[in-house]
Motif scaffolding. Structure first.
Motif, PDB file in Angstrom:
ATOM      1  N   GLU A   1       0.825  -1.231   0.217  1.00  0.00           N
ATOM      2  CA  GLU A   1      -0.246  -0.074  -0.106  1.00  0.00           C
ATOM      3  C   GLU A   1       0.645   1.236  -0.386  1.00  0.00           C
ATOM      4  OE1 GLU A   1      -2.537   2.579   2.886  1.00  0.00           O
ATOM      5  OE2 GLU A   1      -2.827   0.247   3.334  1.00  0.00           O
ATOM      6  N   PHE A   2       2.046   1.132   0.799  1.00  0.00           N
ATOM      7  CA  PHE A   2       2.764   2.403   0.463  1.00  0.00           C
ATOM      8  C   PHE A   2       3.312   2.168  -0.758  1.00  0.00           C
ATOM      9  CE2 PHE A   2       2.017   2.337   5.422  1.00  0.00           C
ATOM     10  CZ  PHE A   2       1.202   3.818   5.274  1.00  0.00           C
ATOM     11  N   LEU A   3       3.968   1.437  -0.964  1.00  0.00           N
ATOM     12  CA  LEU A   3       5.027   1.766  -2.218  1.00  0.00           C
ATOM     13  C   LEU A   3       3.873   2.219  -3.250  1.00  0.00           C
ATOM     14  CD1 LEU A   3       7.276   1.015  -3.228  1.00  0.00           C
ATOM     15  CD2 LEU A   3       6.736  -1.039  -4.108  1.00  0.00           C
ATOM     16  N   ILE A   4       2.797   2.153  -3.519  1.00  0.00           N
ATOM     17  CA  ILE A   4       1.802   2.780  -4.274  1.00  0.00           C
ATOM     18  C   ILE A   4       1.104   3.517  -3.844  1.00  0.00           C
ATOM     19  CG2 ILE A   4      -0.932   2.402  -4.602  1.00  0.00           C
ATOM     20  CD1 ILE A   4      -1.071  -0.231  -4.694  1.00  0.00           C
ATOM     21  N   LEU A   5       0.990   4.524  -2.939  1.00  0.00           N
ATOM     22  CA  LEU A   5       0.678   5.126  -2.772  1.00  0.00           C
ATOM     23  C   LEU A   5       2.060   6.644  -2.838  1.00  0.00           C
ATOM     24  CD1 LEU A   5      -1.442   5.025   0.238  1.00  0.00           C
ATOM     25  CD2 LEU A   5      -1.701   5.862  -1.754  1.00  0.00           C
ATOM     26  N   GLU A   6       3.665   6.317  -1.953  1.00  0.00           N
ATOM     27  CA  GLU A   6       4.459   6.728  -2.142  1.00  0.00           C
ATOM     28  C   GLU A   6       5.245   6.941  -3.790  1.00  0.00           C
ATOM     29  OE1 GLU A   6       6.105   8.471  -0.408  1.00  0.00           O
ATOM     30  OE2 GLU A   6       5.547   7.247   1.439  1.00  0.00           O
ATOM     31  N   THR A   7       4.704   5.963  -4.552  1.00  0.00           N
ATOM     32  CA  THR A   7       4.404   6.516  -6.765  1.00  0.00           C
ATOM     33  C   THR A   7       4.066   7.333  -6.808  1.00  0.00           C
ATOM     34  OG1 THR A   7       5.345   3.480  -6.274  1.00  0.00           O
ATOM     35  CG2 THR A   7       4.600   4.847  -8.159  1.00  0.00           C
ATOM     36  N   PHE A   8       2.484   6.678  -6.449  1.00  0.00           N
ATOM     37  CA  PHE A   8       1.719   8.594  -6.763  1.00  0.00           C
ATOM     38  C   PHE A   8       2.244   9.815  -6.492  1.00  0.00           C
ATOM     39  CE2 PHE A   8      -0.956   4.850  -8.007  1.00  0.00           C
ATOM     40  CZ  PHE A   8      -0.958   5.319  -9.139  1.00  0.00           C
ATOM     41  N   GLN A   9       3.007   9.511  -5.217  1.00  0.00           N
ATOM     42  CA  GLN A   9       3.184  10.574  -4.740  1.00  0.00           C
ATOM     43  C   GLN A   9       4.437  11.580  -5.144  1.00  0.00           C
ATOM     44  OE1 GLN A   9       6.360  11.710  -2.123  1.00  0.00           O
ATOM     45  NE2 GLN A   9       5.242  13.198  -2.210  1.00  0.00           N
ATOM     46  N   ALA A  10       5.318  10.738  -5.940  1.00  0.00           N
ATOM     47  CA  ALA A  10       6.545  11.376  -5.966  1.00  0.00           C
ATOM     48  C   ALA A  10       6.203  12.905  -7.380  1.00  0.00           C
ATOM     49  CB  ALA A  10       7.268   9.917  -7.683  1.00  0.00           C
ATOM     50  N   GLY A  11       6.285  13.424  -7.507  1.00  0.00           N
ATOM     51  CA  GLY A  11       6.367  15.248  -7.868  1.00  0.00           C
ATOM     52  C   GLY A  11       5.121  16.070  -6.620  1.00  0.00           C
ATOM     53  N   LEU A  12       4.280  15.400  -6.096  1.00  0.00           N
ATOM     54  CA  LEU A  12       3.437  16.293  -5.391  1.00  0.00           C
ATOM     55  C   LEU A  12       3.695  15.925  -3.887  1.00  0.00           C
ATOM     56  CD1 LEU A  12       0.617  13.726  -7.061  1.00  0.00           C
ATOM     57  CD2 LEU A  12       1.377  16.321  -7.928  1.00  0.00           C
ATOM     58  N   SER A  13       2.331  16.657  -3.141  1.00  0.00           N
ATOM     59  CA  SER A  13       3.009  16.658  -1.700  1.00  0.00           C
ATOM     60  C   SER A  13       2.254  15.632  -1.368  1.00  0.00           C
ATOM     61  CB  SER A  13       2.583  18.427  -1.321  1.00  0.00           C
ATOM     62  OG  SER A  13       0.419  18.005  -1.200  1.00  0.00           O
ATOM     63  N   TRP A  14       2.344  15.013  -0.459  1.00  0.00           N
ATOM     64  CA  TRP A  14       2.139  13.715   0.508  1.00  0.00           C
ATOM     65  C   TRP A  14       0.930  13.790   1.121  1.00  0.00           C
ATOM     66  CZ3 TRP A  14       2.684   8.731   0.010  1.00  0.00           C
ATOM     67  CH2 TRP A  14       2.075   8.693   1.518  1.00  0.00           C
TER      68      TRP A  14
ATOM     69  N   ASN B   1     -10.961   7.762 -13.141  1.00  0.00           N
ATOM     70  CA  ASN B   1     -11.436   7.897 -11.804  1.00  0.00           C
ATOM     71  C   ASN B   1     -10.852   9.371 -11.689  1.00  0.00           C
ATOM     72  OD1 ASN B   1     -11.107   7.198  -9.135  1.00  0.00           O
ATOM     73  ND2 ASN B   1     -11.369   5.532  -8.744  1.00  0.00           N
ATOM     74  N   ALA B   2     -11.126  10.273 -11.281  1.00  0.00           N
ATOM     75  CA  ALA B   2     -10.914  11.734 -10.709  1.00  0.00           C
ATOM     76  C   ALA B   2     -10.626  11.736  -9.244  1.00  0.00           C
ATOM     77  CB  ALA B   2     -12.031  12.771 -11.238  1.00  0.00           C
ATOM     78  N   GLY B   3     -10.962  10.372  -8.607  1.00  0.00           N
ATOM     79  CA  GLY B   3     -10.901  10.810  -7.312  1.00  0.00           C
ATOM     80  C   GLY B   3      -9.161   9.904  -6.477  1.00  0.00           C
ATOM     81  N   ILE B   4      -8.252   9.491  -7.978  1.00  0.00           N
ATOM     82  CA  ILE B   4      -7.338   8.918  -7.460  1.00  0.00           C
ATOM     83  C   ILE B   4      -5.971  10.408  -9.079  1.00  0.00           C
ATOM     84  CG2 ILE B   4      -7.650   6.902  -7.141  1.00  0.00           C
ATOM     85  CD1 ILE B   4      -6.766   6.665  -9.430  1.00  0.00           C
ATOM     86  N   ILE B   5      -5.186  10.601  -8.532  1.00  0.00           N
ATOM     87  CA  ILE B   5      -4.166  10.359  -9.813  1.00  0.00           C
ATOM     88  C   ILE B   5      -3.928  10.189 -10.382  1.00  0.00           C
ATOM     89  CG2 ILE B   5      -1.533  11.262 -10.037  1.00  0.00           C
ATOM     90  CD1 ILE B   5      -3.459  13.001  -7.334  1.00  0.00           C
ATOM     91  N   ARG B   6      -4.649  10.798 -12.478  1.00  0.00           N
ATOM     92  CA  ARG B   6      -4.605  10.068 -13.123  1.00  0.00           C
ATOM     93  C   ARG B   6      -3.627  10.266 -13.926  1.00  0.00           C
ATOM     94  NH1 ARG B   6     -10.083  12.397 -14.389  1.00  0.00           N
ATOM     95  NH2 ARG B   6      -9.231  13.654 -14.029  1.00  0.00           N
ATOM     96  N   ASN B   7      -2.429   9.412 -13.465  1.00  0.00           N
ATOM     97  CA  ASN B   7      -1.470   9.107 -14.550  1.00  0.00           C
ATOM     98  C   ASN B   7      -1.014   8.248 -14.944  1.00  0.00           C
ATOM     99  OD1 ASN B   7       1.934   9.007 -14.701  1.00  0.00           O
ATOM    100  ND2 ASN B   7       2.161  10.906 -14.354  1.00  0.00           N
ATOM    101  N   LYS B   8      -1.413   8.007 -16.241  1.00  0.00           N
ATOM    102  CA  LYS B   8      -0.987   6.675 -17.062  1.00  0.00           C
ATOM    103  C   LYS B   8       0.223   5.857 -16.681  1.00  0.00           C
ATOM    104  CE  LYS B   8      -2.041   5.163 -21.241  1.00  0.00           C
ATOM    105  NZ  LYS B   8      -3.050   5.154 -22.822  1.00  0.00           N
ATOM    106  N   LEU B   9       1.304   6.729 -16.627  1.00  0.00           N
ATOM    107  CA  LEU B   9       2.603   6.092 -16.541  1.00  0.00           C
ATOM    108  C   LEU B   9       2.844   5.362 -15.180  1.00  0.00           C
ATOM    109  CD1 LEU B   9       5.228   8.369 -18.499  1.00  0.00           C
ATOM    110  CD2 LEU B   9       4.247   6.095 -19.529  1.00  0.00           C
ATOM    111  N   LYS B  10       2.070   5.556 -13.977  1.00  0.00           N
ATOM    112  CA  LYS B  10       2.887   5.492 -12.328  1.00  0.00           C
ATOM    113  C   LYS B  10       0.882   4.201 -12.594  1.00  0.00           C
ATOM    114  CE  LYS B  10       3.649   9.934 -10.855  1.00  0.00           C
ATOM    115  NZ  LYS B  10       3.214  10.792  -9.913  1.00  0.00           N
TER     116      LYS B  10
END
Length: 187
Positions: free
Chosen positions: A35-48, A84-93
């Motif tokens: 779970e944290f690995l997913i969240l930290e991956t999506f956090q890259a370049g954004l704020s926690w 899904n607008a509720g998440i970070i919609r980054n295709k590569l991530k």
């Protein structure tokens, strides 16, 4: 009387609750580590805090962080996630999350668990730092460089050294609570 906390979380109740209850607590459970690995991956370049505010949306979107289900996602599920607008919609991530789930399970096969693999880098014990201010905490270290390099060699994506150091902080591999913080001695 208010508790003395790390400066980075003060003033936001969600941040404070995360800090008080989760951040820096050693995690040995594979599901939570993923779970944290997913969240930290999506956090890259954004704020926690952006990720924390969307955490429940991520949980729903990614089948409660079930890496076995995620590893089997098809392109139709990728498209659903991109809408899904509720998440970070980054295709590569999103693609990286799927391939990372597959690589995660390969590590489990090799080491018995992801936890055994990742915690071996610190001999199973958290590194306890002594920072006066969160501003003194590094964004990466030689150890996070080493872990990042090894994960990339094993097929992981979006696991740069800074992402891995944030993962190490979140999952208690390093204790970077400020020495004046009430959690410093507790974790």
């Amino acid at each position: 009387m208010s508790k003395s906390r790390c400066g980075w979380c003060v003033g936001d109740t969600l941040y404070e609750a995360y800090h008080d209850e989760e951040w820096g607590v050693p995690v040995f459970d594979d599901k939570t580590l993923f779970e944290f690995l997913i969240l930290e991956t999506f956090q890259a370049g954004l704020s926690w805090i952006t990720i924390l505010r969307k955490r429940e949306n991520f949980r729903k979107a990614f089948d409660n962080f079930d890496y076995k289900k995620i590893a089997a996602y098809k392109s139709s599920k990728e498209e659903e996630l991109l809408q899904n607008a509720g998440i970070i919609r980054n295709k590569l991530k999103i693609k990286a999350t799927i391939s990372n789930a597959q690589a995660f399970m390969e590590i489990q096969k090799e080491f018995g668990s992801f936890s055994k693999y990742i915690w071996a880098f610190v001999d199973g014990k958290p590194i306890k730092n002594s920072f006066e201010s969160f501003k003194d905490s590094p964004s990466n270290t030689e150890l996070s460089d080493k872990i990042s390099k090894d994960l990339k060699k094993r097929g992981f994506k979006f696991v740069g050294s800074t992402v891995i150091y944030a993962q190490m902080q979140a999952t208690g591999m390093v204790n970077d609570h400020e020495v004046s913080c009430f959690r410093y001695q507790e974790v």
